[in-house]
Scaffold this active site. Sequence first.
Site, mmCIF file in Angstrom:
data_model
loop_
_atom_site.group_PDB
_atom_site.id
_atom_site.type_symbol
_atom_site.label_atom_id
_atom_site.label_comp_id
_atom_site.label_asym_id
_atom_site.label_seq_id
_atom_site.Cartn_x
_atom_site.Cartn_y
_atom_site.Cartn_z
ATOM 1 N N LYS A 1 0.847 -1.209 0.000
ATOM 2 C CA LYS A 1 0.000 0.000 0.000
ATOM 3 C C LYS A 1 0.875 1.250 0.000
ATOM 4 O O LYS A 1 0.580 2.212 -0.700
ATOM 5 C CB LYS A 1 -0.952 -0.019 1.194
ATOM 6 C CG LYS A 1 -2.066 -1.032 0.968
ATOM 7 C CD LYS A 1 -3.165 -0.965 1.994
ATOM 8 C CE LYS A 1 -4.257 -1.959 1.645
ATOM 9 N NZ LYS A 1 -4.483 -2.964 2.647
ATOM 10 N N LYS B 1 -3.868 -11.262 -9.520
ATOM 11 C CA LYS B 1 -4.786 -11.639 -8.435
ATOM 12 C C LYS B 1 -6.041 -10.767 -8.493
ATOM 13 O O LYS B 1 -5.936 -9.551 -8.632
ATOM 14 C CB LYS B 1 -4.084 -11.425 -7.081
ATOM 15 C CG LYS B 1 -4.907 -11.872 -5.894
ATOM 16 C CD LYS B 1 -4.477 -11.217 -4.600
ATOM 17 C CE LYS B 1 -5.572 -10.315 -4.106
ATOM 18 N NZ LYS B 1 -5.694 -10.080 -2.700
ATOM 19 N N LYS C 1 -10.115 -5.859 -5.361
ATOM 20 C CA LYS C 1 -10.817 -4.571 -5.505
ATOM 21 C C LYS C 1 -9.849 -3.488 -5.937
ATOM 22 O O LYS C 1 -10.160 -2.654 -6.766
ATOM 23 C CB LYS C 1 -11.403 -4.140 -4.142
ATOM 24 C CG LYS C 1 -12.599 -4.934 -3.711
ATOM 25 C CD LYS C 1 -13.049 -4.499 -2.330
ATOM 26 C CE LYS C 1 -12.126 -5.004 -1.254
ATOM 27 N NZ LYS C 1 -12.696 -5.947 -0.319
HETATM 28 P P1 ADP Z 1 -9.258 -7.404 -1.979
HETATM 29 O O1 ADP Z 1 -7.906 -7.900 -2.421
HETATM 30 O O2 ADP Z 1 -10.241 -7.393 -3.094
HETATM 31 O O3 ADP Z 1 -9.189 -6.074 -1.262
HETATM 32 P P2 ADP Z 1 -9.606 -8.488 0.643
HETATM 33 O O4 ADP Z 1 -8.183 -8.189 0.952
HETATM 34 O O5 ADP Z 1 -10.683 -7.678 1.273
HETATM 35 O O6 ADP Z 1 -9.793 -8.465 -0.937
HETATM 36 O O7 ADP Z 1 -9.829 -10.016 0.958
HETATM 37 C C1 ADP Z 1 -10.878 -10.609 1.685
HETATM 38 C C2 ADP Z 1 -10.658 -12.108 1.751
HETATM 39 O O8 ADP Z 1 -10.728 -12.677 0.446
HETATM 40 C C3 ADP Z 1 -9.279 -12.490 2.285
HETATM 41 O O9 ADP Z 1 -9.379 -13.674 3.049
HETATM 42 C C4 ADP Z 1 -8.478 -12.719 1.052
HETATM 43 O O10 ADP Z 1 -7.381 -13.588 1.257
HETATM 44 C C5 ADP Z 1 -9.499 -13.320 0.122
HETATM 45 N N1 ADP Z 1 -9.175 -12.994 -1.264
HETATM 46 C C6 ADP Z 1 -9.204 -11.766 -1.835
HETATM 47 N N2 ADP Z 1 -8.854 -11.818 -3.134
HETATM 48 C C7 ADP Z 1 -8.591 -13.125 -3.392
HETATM 49 C C8 ADP Z 1 -8.172 -13.830 -4.567
HETATM 50 N N3 ADP Z 1 -8.003 -13.214 -5.723
HETATM 51 N N4 ADP Z 1 -7.987 -15.160 -4.465
HETATM 52 C C9 ADP Z 1 -8.179 -15.807 -3.278
HETATM 53 N N5 ADP Z 1 -8.569 -15.200 -2.150
HETATM 54 C C10 ADP Z 1 -8.777 -13.878 -2.187
#
Ligand code: ADP
Length: 321
Positions: free
Chosen positions: A110, A189, A192
């Site tokens: 970040k 990956k 959001k």
């Molecule tokens: P983002 O990356 O969209 O901000 P978050 O960090 O809020 O998502 O992740 C919420 C949950 O979903 C976490 O447990 C995270 O490991 C899982 N997660 C998010 N993106 C993925 C992905 N592309 N593949 C597998 N798990 C994911």
Amino acid sequence: MRILSGIQPSGTLHLGNYFGMMRPAIELQDQGDAYYFIANYHSMTTLFDPAERVRNSRDVALDFLACGLDPKRTVFFLQSDVPEVAELTWILGTVTPMGLLERCHSFKDKVAKGISFNFGLFAYPVLMAADILLYDSNVVPVGQDQKQHVEVTRDIATKFNEQYGQTFVVPEPRIRAETAKVPGLDGEKMSKSYGNTIEIFGDEKAIKKKIMSIKMDSRTPQEPKPDADQNIAIQLLKLVSPPEVGKDFEERLRAGGMGYGDLKKALFEHYWNHFAEARARRAELVANPDYVAQVLAEGSSRAREVASKVLSRARRASGLC
Ligand code: ADP
Ligand code: TRP
């Protein structure tokens, strides 16, 4: 076995969240005592619009319940309804070496992206450790990107136990290899923050457009594609369709003769059907906001019972009372 996980209300949930965290968490409901929550305190580190936080929190609750979280079996709550976690964050912060937080990838990424960082963003993993330790959790189902945070939690718990005597259960991350990193529209990956997501409950037309825009190479349909298993649409199709369907499309792509357009159309159809039942359940829940509010109210009172006991244990151990 106590299972705990949380998800931030920082945007619309997508297939990465669903296959990486939500579905494994929902499946684990049968295997122990599950505690799942909406991490609205965490969302304050990057999201500053109160109305958006309220809306996103409500949406996460609806999404989770629609996807099969069963409030009879699982304690489901809003993080800020259990303010004990804020006190435990302070206590744990005092046994957390700076270096441990400075090494966290999520923080470093970040900062590298230029997000102006606040103390909360830096201390984020300590709050996450408090979430986990406050419920004597054994298992934490998450996607690969959260593994390091659970390792930090293990370090903090061990450090506290060494300093003040055995107090906390040392938890373990539970990561499914096959869905550890769900790819997004561009092959990175799905996240959001990368703008490459496919939402779980998206608008039909908009999702179709997104799926049709998945990045492909310029090989002709006739060409055999020995790397078919690496294709983004194939990888996603395997998640949202029965195993034989994914395999069949992969073999057809490998052999040559199938265009990317047809593959993407099939992916859209399977995606749409995969979530049909959940979509109908979600519509019922939207029409019943009192039910959702009641689930969260009951969840927080059950969560607080456990939280207050564990917090007292930590206070006693560290000489606060
Ligand atoms: P983002 O990356 O969209 O901000 P978050 O960090 O809020 O998502 O992740 C919420 C949950 O979903 C976490 O447990 C995270 O490991 C899982 N997660 C998010 N993106 C993925 C992905 N592309 N593949 C597998 N798990 C994911
Ligand atoms: N940091 C997690 C995420 O962004 C959310 C979270 C907060 C969490 N507290 C937690 C996950 C405790 C598991 C356990 O996805």
